[in-house]
Design a protein around this motif. Structure first.
Motif, PDB file in Angstrom:
ATOM      1  N   LEU A  67      -8.285   2.249  -6.340  1.00  0.00           N
ATOM      2  CA  LEU A  67      -7.178   2.147  -7.280  1.00  0.00           C
ATOM      3  C   LEU A  67      -6.417   0.858  -7.058  1.00  0.00           C
ATOM      4  O   LEU A  67      -6.093   0.132  -7.984  1.00  0.00           O
ATOM      5  N   GLN A  68      -6.141   0.574  -5.773  1.00  0.00           N
ATOM      6  CA  GLN A  68      -5.384  -0.639  -5.464  1.00  0.00           C
ATOM      7  C   GLN A  68      -6.138  -1.870  -5.918  1.00  0.00           C
ATOM      8  O   GLN A  68      -5.559  -2.836  -6.382  1.00  0.00           O
ATOM      9  N   LEU A  74       1.629   4.121  -3.565  1.00  0.00           N
ATOM     10  CA  LEU A  74       0.962   5.425  -3.554  1.00  0.00           C
ATOM     11  C   LEU A  74       1.581   6.476  -4.485  1.00  0.00           C
ATOM     12  O   LEU A  74       0.851   7.115  -5.249  1.00  0.00           O
ATOM     13  N   THR A  76       0.832  -1.208   0.000  1.00  0.00           N
ATOM     14  CA  THR A  76       0.000   0.000   0.000  1.00  0.00           C
ATOM     15  C   THR A  76       0.864   1.254   0.000  1.00  0.00           C
ATOM     16  O   THR A  76       0.584   2.216  -0.710  1.00  0.00           O
ATOM     17  N   PHE A  90       0.475   7.230  -8.207  1.00  0.00           N
ATOM     18  CA  PHE A  90      -0.760   7.904  -8.598  1.00  0.00           C
ATOM     19  C   PHE A  90      -0.698   9.416  -8.418  1.00  0.00           C
ATOM     20  O   PHE A  90      -1.675  10.105  -8.671  1.00  0.00           O
ATOM     21  N   TYR A 108      -7.874   5.977  -3.475  1.00  0.00           N
ATOM     22  CA  TYR A 108      -6.741   5.047  -3.449  1.00  0.00           C
ATOM     23  C   TYR A 108      -7.136   3.595  -3.167  1.00  0.00           C
ATOM     24  O   TYR A 108      -6.632   2.683  -3.837  1.00  0.00           O
ATOM     25  N   ILE A 129      -7.836   9.607 -12.786  1.00  0.00           N
ATOM     26  CA  ILE A 129      -6.463   9.925 -12.401  1.00  0.00           C
ATOM     27  C   ILE A 129      -5.804  10.796 -13.470  1.00  0.00           C
ATOM     28  O   ILE A 129      -5.140  11.790 -13.169  1.00  0.00           O
ATOM     29  N   ILE A 149      -6.944  11.912  -4.755  1.00  0.00           N
ATOM     30  CA  ILE A 149      -6.235  10.654  -5.039  1.00  0.00           C
ATOM     31  C   ILE A 149      -6.303   9.733  -3.819  1.00  0.00           C
ATOM     32  O   ILE A 149      -6.571   8.536  -3.944  1.00  0.00           O
ATOM     33  N   ILE A 150      -6.073  10.316  -2.634  1.00  0.00           N
ATOM     34  CA  ILE A 150      -6.110   9.509  -1.413  1.00  0.00           C
ATOM     35  C   ILE A 150      -7.513   8.896  -1.241  1.00  0.00           C
ATOM     36  O   ILE A 150      -7.647   7.749  -0.837  1.00  0.00           O
TER      37      ILE A 150
END
Lengths: 302, 294
Positions: B279-280, A117, A113, A120, B276, B207, B272-273
């Motif tokens: 996204l993962q 990061l 994780t 992105f 996230y 994104i 983005i956070i």
């Protein structure tokens, strides 16, 4: 025959309708610029447009070859791109192998994780962070180095160091993605291979050498071959945000040169000529690398 | 399964965990440090007391940024860009991927159109001609310049096309017998079972639009039309002295430049956070499995 053709067209008509808007947009904004490369053969006058400007043959190319820094820029581009290519394989493969040995899945997940990061975040954000932490006067990195007696290092302002700063910070952004690609290749290795290796008395290192590495070699070969298409892409977005005139001697690359020549000095013809040369070389490299990938790893785009 | 406990192996395991932990810390440290700076007092930030945790915690730099109309306007442009760009990207991906995923017997011109789109990935037109075409078509200085020229994300098209192609033929044959046309098959049968790939395509577009800054920088004549990332490029990285007003200078005396920069970086990271976790989940599997077909 006629009737059948008509019926067929009627059946295919919706498919053409679906493609229509995209084809128009692509013709204008993707194929248009390809034709727009005629600027490379013109003394381009924005007032007269693409078809009104006078043609000057290969003058722009001749000028390009006489630019004092052109060979230096080409060298910088290939040097940085090549280092990024090599590290872009070595680091993710190593980290994926190490992560694969971790037994606790919680630890594995936390590490994944975190390292994924930066991938992105845009280069504007990452450069903002880097400029803050790498500052020679009050950046945290030089503070830490100072506390163990190392003099401030100008990571972004010293031409000898700049290319390496670029490579390391590029790894920071991208290795998480690569690691996850290779990890998924590792998990697809047949577990029974390890079981029989253990029965045969193989230790961990032997298992890694004879099962794990051959197991991911196809993916490694495939991704390295495909990355060859990027030999002239040293990373415009990154370098544009991090470089300055002090480090042009080692940090100026083709794309930044094109930007400055065209968008700042308005030498549109020369900038287009340089860009066109790059596009042609890149196209040849991509075609070759795809061909090679097909031969070595059975890769196909379609 | 792979049990083989020797002393050397235990030592390796310990070392391995330490190396990976250090690596993870190195990756996240710069971001945490900047976050700590943004929450510290300006004196603490400029005297170098801040490492990982805020010193003299306060939110002044955030309130300063929130009073900055340029920042808020740029944030708004970015939101508008995403709101227009993402639906257009996803819609275009769907209606291009479907025809290209048909068999040659169903769509004779399939190979031609596939190459029509693929070639644009292999050969780029170059910066200057691209800029000139956008100028000639009158999009300069308009939000559409950031949305229309890249309306078709070809990589996403390939991703979705490969997914559509792997859908068993029985699905559509049954519908076809019932008299359903291509639109019905696409909307009623294909899309509902393609949600994971559609999620990947949506996130990819999100994104890209949020992070893009270069197009905004050169296609917008007026800085008031800059999206957030282009705006940040001009104020954080290429500081343009002509754009700093007296009001900014007065305010900067109260709050430190370092802490406000950090606050802006953090605010720009928030979207983005937020996505996230998704996204993962969708990015890796989607990209790896769809992009690389062995």
């Amino acid at each position: 025959m006629q009737a059948r053709g008509k019926e067929r067209f009627k059946r295919e008509l919706p498919l053409y309708i679906m493609l229509f808007p995209a084809v128009i947009i692509m013709l204008i904004y993707s194929y248009g610029p390809m034709i727009g490369n005629v600027i490379a053969f013109q003394r381009f006058l924005p007032g007269k447009g693409l078809f009104g400007s006078p043609f000057v043959g290969l003058d722009n190319f001749a000028y390009m070859l006489k630019m004092p820094n052109i060979w230096n820029v080409l060298y910088n581009t290939i040097f940085i791109a090549f280092m990024k290519m090599v590290m872009g394989i070595v680091v993710p493969v190593t980290v994926a192998l190490l992560l694969n040995e971790v037994i606790s899945s919680a630890f594995k997940r936390i590490v994944q994780t975190i390292i994924y990061l930066p991938y992105f975040l845009s280069w504007v954000i990452l450069s903002g962070i880097l400029i803050t932490i790498l500052s020679p006067s009050d950046g945290i990195v030089n503070q830490i180095l100072g506390s163990i007696g190392i003099k401030p290092i100008f990571f972004l302002g010293d031409a000898r160091i700049f290319p390496y700063t670029i490579v390391v910070t590029d790894i920071w952004k991208n290795f998480g993605f690569g690691t996850i690609v290779y990890l998924s290749a590792l998990t697809s290795i047949d577990p029974t291979l390890y079981e029989s290796a253990v029965i045969d008395g193989a230790n961990r290192w032997q298992q890694t050498k004879h099962i794990t590495l051959p197991g991911i070699s196809t993916t490694v070969v495939l991704l390295s071959v495909l990355s060859m298409g990027n030999i002239l892409n040293a990373g415009f977005e990154q370098i544009f945000n991090l470089y300055s005139p002090i480090v042009y001697s080692t940090g100026d690359i083709i794309d930044t040169l094109v930007y400055r020549t065209g968008m700042q000095n308005y030498q549109f013809g020369v900038a287009t000529a340089v860009g066109l040369m790059k596009s042609i070389v890149a196209f040849i490299m991509i075609a070759l690398s795809n061909q090679l990938a097909r031969k070595t790893a059975g890769y196909r785009v379609l | 399964m792979r049990l083989n406990k020797s002393r050397g192996y235990t030592a390796f395991l310990v070392l391995n965990h330490i190396i990976l932990a250090i690596l993870a810390v190195l990756c996240i440290f710069p971001i945490l440090h900047v976050a700590a700076l943004s929450l510290s007092s300006s004196t603490a930030a400029s005297s170098g007391k801040v490492v990982l945790f805020p010193v003299e915690f306060n939110l002044k730099s955030y309130t300063f940024v929130m009073q900055n109309n340029d920042f808020l306007r740029a944030f708004g442009v970015s939101v508008l860009r995403v709101a227009l760009g993402v639906p257009i990207n996803v819609l275009m991906t769907i209606i291009v991927a479907y025809p290209l995923s048909r068999k040659k017997s169903q769509f004779r011109a399939k190979t031609f159109f596939t190459w029509f789109f693929l070639i644009t990935m292999l050969f780029g037109g170059g910066l200057i001609p691209w800029y000139m075409i956008i100028r000639e078509t009158g999009l300069l200085d308009s939000i559409w310049a950031l949305v229309i020229p890249n309306a078709i994300p070809v990589f996403s098209v390939i991703l979705l096309m490969n997914y559509f192609r792997d859908i068993p033929a029985e699905f559509e044959e049954a519908a076809y017998m019932d008299g359903a046309g291509h639109w019905t098959i696409l909307w009623k049968i294909f899309l509902p079972i393609s949600t994971p790939t559609l999620a990947t395509v949506t996130l990819f577009s999100l994104i890209t639009h949020w992070n893009s800054w270069f197009d905004g920088l050169i296609l917008m004549n007026s800085p008031t039309n800059y999206p957030l990332q282009s705006y940040m490029q001009t104020i954080i990285i290429n500081i343009d002295p002509t754009r700093i007003t007296q009001r900014d200078l007065d305010l900067l005396k109260l709050v430190n430049e370092k802490t406000t920069k950090s606050a802006q970086i953090l605010i720009a990271m928030i979207p983005i956070i937020c996505v996230y976790p998704f996204l993962q989940k969708y990015f890796t599997t989607g990209l790896v499995l769809g992009g690389i077909k062995g």
